[in-house]
Design a protein around this motif. Structure first.
Motif, PDB file in Angstrom:
ATOM      1  N   ALA A 104      -2.706  18.925   0.747  1.00  0.00           N
ATOM      2  CA  ALA A 104      -3.748  18.522  -0.157  1.00  0.00           C
ATOM      3  C   ALA A 104      -3.188  17.420  -0.934  1.00  0.00           C
ATOM      4  O   ALA A 104      -3.772  16.771  -1.579  1.00  0.00           O
ATOM      5  CB  ALA A 104      -4.170  19.622  -1.178  1.00  0.00           C
ATOM      6  N   ASN A 105      -2.081  16.676  -0.425  1.00  0.00           N
ATOM      7  CA  ASN A 105      -1.370  15.677  -1.092  1.00  0.00           C
ATOM      8  C   ASN A 105      -0.977  15.889  -2.642  1.00  0.00           C
ATOM      9  O   ASN A 105      -0.920  15.026  -3.398  1.00  0.00           O
ATOM     10  CB  ASN A 105      -2.509  14.514  -1.022  1.00  0.00           C
ATOM     11  N   ALA A 106      -0.693  17.298  -2.703  1.00  0.00           N
ATOM     12  CA  ALA A 106      -0.286  17.704  -4.043  1.00  0.00           C
ATOM     13  C   ALA A 106       1.153  16.967  -4.318  1.00  0.00           C
ATOM     14  O   ALA A 106       2.021  16.641  -3.492  1.00  0.00           O
ATOM     15  CB  ALA A 106      -0.138  19.260  -4.262  1.00  0.00           C
ATOM     16  N   ILE A 107       1.551  16.865  -5.614  1.00  0.00           N
ATOM     17  CA  ILE A 107       2.881  16.113  -5.885  1.00  0.00           C
ATOM     18  C   ILE A 107       3.995  17.385  -6.574  1.00  0.00           C
ATOM     19  O   ILE A 107       3.571  17.949  -7.476  1.00  0.00           O
ATOM     20  CB  ILE A 107       2.812  14.891  -7.243  1.00  0.00           C
ATOM     21  N   ASP A 108       4.932  17.317  -5.749  1.00  0.00           N
ATOM     22  CA  ASP A 108       6.075  18.163  -6.370  1.00  0.00           C
ATOM     23  C   ASP A 108       7.059  17.190  -7.101  1.00  0.00           C
ATOM     24  O   ASP A 108       6.975  15.783  -7.090  1.00  0.00           O
ATOM     25  CB  ASP A 108       6.800  19.020  -5.416  1.00  0.00           C
ATOM     26  N   ALA A 150       1.085  -1.035  -0.018  1.00  0.00           N
ATOM     27  CA  ALA A 150      -0.082  -0.006   0.179  1.00  0.00           C
ATOM     28  C   ALA A 150       0.991   1.329  -0.039  1.00  0.00           C
ATOM     29  O   ALA A 150       1.731   1.245   0.864  1.00  0.00           O
ATOM     30  CB  ALA A 150      -0.933   0.065   1.114  1.00  0.00           C
ATOM     31  N   VAL A 151       0.521   2.268  -0.867  1.00  0.00           N
ATOM     32  CA  VAL A 151       1.371   3.172  -1.156  1.00  0.00           C
ATOM     33  C   VAL A 151       0.503   4.577  -0.804  1.00  0.00           C
ATOM     34  O   VAL A 151      -0.463   4.673  -1.559  1.00  0.00           O
ATOM     35  CB  VAL A 151       2.049   3.576  -2.442  1.00  0.00           C
ATOM     36  N   THR A 152       0.520   5.260   0.281  1.00  0.00           N
ATOM     37  CA  THR A 152       0.162   6.640   0.682  1.00  0.00           C
ATOM     38  C   THR A 152       0.645   7.852   0.434  1.00  0.00           C
ATOM     39  O   THR A 152       1.637   8.168   0.936  1.00  0.00           O
ATOM     40  CB  THR A 152      -0.488   6.510   1.989  1.00  0.00           C
ATOM     41  N   LEU A 153       0.202   8.777  -0.391  1.00  0.00           N
ATOM     42  CA  LEU A 153       0.478   9.951  -0.525  1.00  0.00           C
ATOM     43  C   LEU A 153       0.311  10.791   0.656  1.00  0.00           C
ATOM     44  O   LEU A 153      -1.013  11.059   0.817  1.00  0.00           O
ATOM     45  CB  LEU A 153       0.057  10.444  -1.874  1.00  0.00           C
ATOM     46  N   CYS A 183      -5.459  13.414  -4.317  1.00  0.00           N
ATOM     47  CA  CYS A 183      -4.372  14.189  -5.138  1.00  0.00           C
ATOM     48  C   CYS A 183      -4.867  15.367  -5.923  1.00  0.00           C
ATOM     49  O   CYS A 183      -5.873  14.669  -6.917  1.00  0.00           O
ATOM     50  CB  CYS A 183      -3.434  13.298  -5.678  1.00  0.00           C
ATOM     51  N   PRO A 184      -4.659  16.505  -5.629  1.00  0.00           N
ATOM     52  CA  PRO A 184      -5.015  17.491  -6.829  1.00  0.00           C
ATOM     53  C   PRO A 184      -4.041  17.666  -7.871  1.00  0.00           C
ATOM     54  O   PRO A 184      -4.022  18.445  -8.600  1.00  0.00           O
ATOM     55  CB  PRO A 184      -4.995  18.659  -5.873  1.00  0.00           C
ATOM     56  N   ALA A 230      -3.511  10.255   2.154  1.00  0.00           N
ATOM     57  CA  ALA A 230      -3.834  10.369   3.400  1.00  0.00           C
ATOM     58  C   ALA A 230      -4.952  11.468   3.718  1.00  0.00           C
ATOM     59  O   ALA A 230      -5.247  12.277   2.997  1.00  0.00           O
ATOM     60  CB  ALA A 230      -2.549  11.038   4.283  1.00  0.00           C
ATOM     61  N   GLY A 231      -5.519  11.049   4.773  1.00  0.00           N
ATOM     62  CA  GLY A 231      -6.894  12.163   5.078  1.00  0.00           C
ATOM     63  C   GLY A 231      -8.043  11.400   4.439  1.00  0.00           C
ATOM     64  O   GLY A 231      -8.200  10.402   3.968  1.00  0.00           O
TER      65      GLY A 231
END
Length: 260
Positions: free
Chosen positions: A23-27, A15-18, A61-62, A55-56
C-alpha cells in the motif's frame, strides 16, 4: 530490504516514487530515506522541480504504517530530515513540488500531498483523513486543510473520516487537475518540464514569500519585502536572471535562466 524509494532524474527534474508494497505506507526508515532524498533535491543547484508519486495504480500513500507501529515503530519516533515523509517540515525548500496522486491518498499520505505546491490526481484517486476512526489525530492536516479548502468541508473530513473522490476534491480546490490514470505521470512530467523551463530564482522568492506571509498581515509582509528582509527576493533582484529577463523582453526572445 529493497529501497522503498525510487528516483528518476531527467534534466532539472527529480521524480520520487514511494514503492512499498502493498500500500506504499510509510514507516520510520522510509520517512528517513525520503528526508534524505528531498534534502538532496533542495540542495542540488541543478535540480529545479520534484514530482512525488506512488508505485502502482491503487495507492498513492495511506500514510503511517500501522503494521510497523505494531512491530515497534514509535509514532513519535525519528522521522528524519523534513519530518514525516521528508517534506512537510523541510526548511528552506524553495523549489516547486508536484504531487501526482495515483490512487488512495489518506491520513499521512494526504498530509504528504498537501506538502506539495501543485496536486494532480488520477480519476480513480480518493482522499480521506480516517485517523478519527482509530482514535488519533491527523495533526498536520488539522493545521493545513482548513486553510486550503472551505472550513466546514475540512472539519467534516477531520471529524468523520469521510472519503471524497477526485471530482469532489477538485470542486473544493484540494487538487488542481484530474487525468485518466494512464495519463497522470505524462501530465506530471509535462507540468514539471514547464516549471523547469521557468526562472528558478523567482520560484524561490515566491515560495519564501508565500510561506513566511501565511500568518502575517498584508502590510507587514509587504514591508518585509520592501525592507529587503527576504533573502530569496534580494538574491533575485541582484541576479543575472533579473537582467536577462529584461533583456529578453526588450529583444523579443525567450529568456535563458541560469539560476544566478
Amino acid at each position: 530490504m529493497e529501497n522503498p524509494i525510487k528516483t528518476e532524474r531527467r534534466g532539472h527534474i527529480l521524480a520520487v516514487t514511494l514503492d512499498r508494497p502493498k500500500a506504499n505506507a510509510i514507516d520510520l526508515m522510509t520517512s528517513r530515506i525520503m528526508g534524505d532524498v528531498f534534502t538532496d533535491f533542495r540542495d542540488d543547484p541543478d535540480l529545479r522541480v520534484a514530482i512525488v508519486t506512488g508505485a502502482g495504480e491503487k495507492f498513492f500513500c495511506p500514510g503511517w504504517d500501522l503494521k510497523a507501529a505494531a512491530g515497534g515503530d514509535a509514532v513519535d519516533g525519528d522521522y528524519g530530515k523534513g519530518g514525516f515523509g521528508g517534506l512537510q517540515e523541510l526548511r528552506g525548500l524553495n523549489k516547486p513540488v508536484i504531487a501526482a496522486v495515483n490512487g488512495i491518498c489518506c491520513g499521512g499520505g494526504l498530509e504528504l500531498a498537501l506538502s506539495a505546491d501543485i496536486i494532480l490526481a488520477a480519476e480513480h484517486a480518493s482522499f480521506a483523513l480516517p485517523e478519527i476512526r482509530s482514535g488519533t489525530v491527523a495533526d498536520a492536516a488539522s493545521i493545513k486543510l482548513p486553510k486550503r479548502i472551505p472550513y466546514h468541508i475540512a472539519m467534516e473530513m477531520l471529524l468523520t473520516g469521510r472519503w471524497i473522490e477526485a471530482e469532489e476534491a477538485a470542486r473544493w480546490g484540494l487538487i488542481n487537475h484530474i487525468y485518466p490514470g494512464k495519463d497522470l505521470m505524462a501530465e506530471a512530467w509535462k507540468l514539471a518540464e514547464l516549471l523547469a523551463s521557468g526562472p528558478p530564482l523567482v520560484y524561490a522568492a515566491l515560495k519564501e514569500i508565500v510561506r513566511e506571509a501565511e500568518d502575517m498581515k498584508f502590510q507587514d509582509a509587504l514591508n518585509r519585502i520592501t525592507g529587503s528582509q527576504f533573502e530569496t527576493v534580494e538574491k533575485l533582484y541582484r541576479s543575472e536572471d533579473q537582467k536577462e529577463g529584461a533583456r529578453a523582453f526588450a529583444e523579443k526572445r525567450d529568456p535563458v535562466w541560469k539560476g544566478r
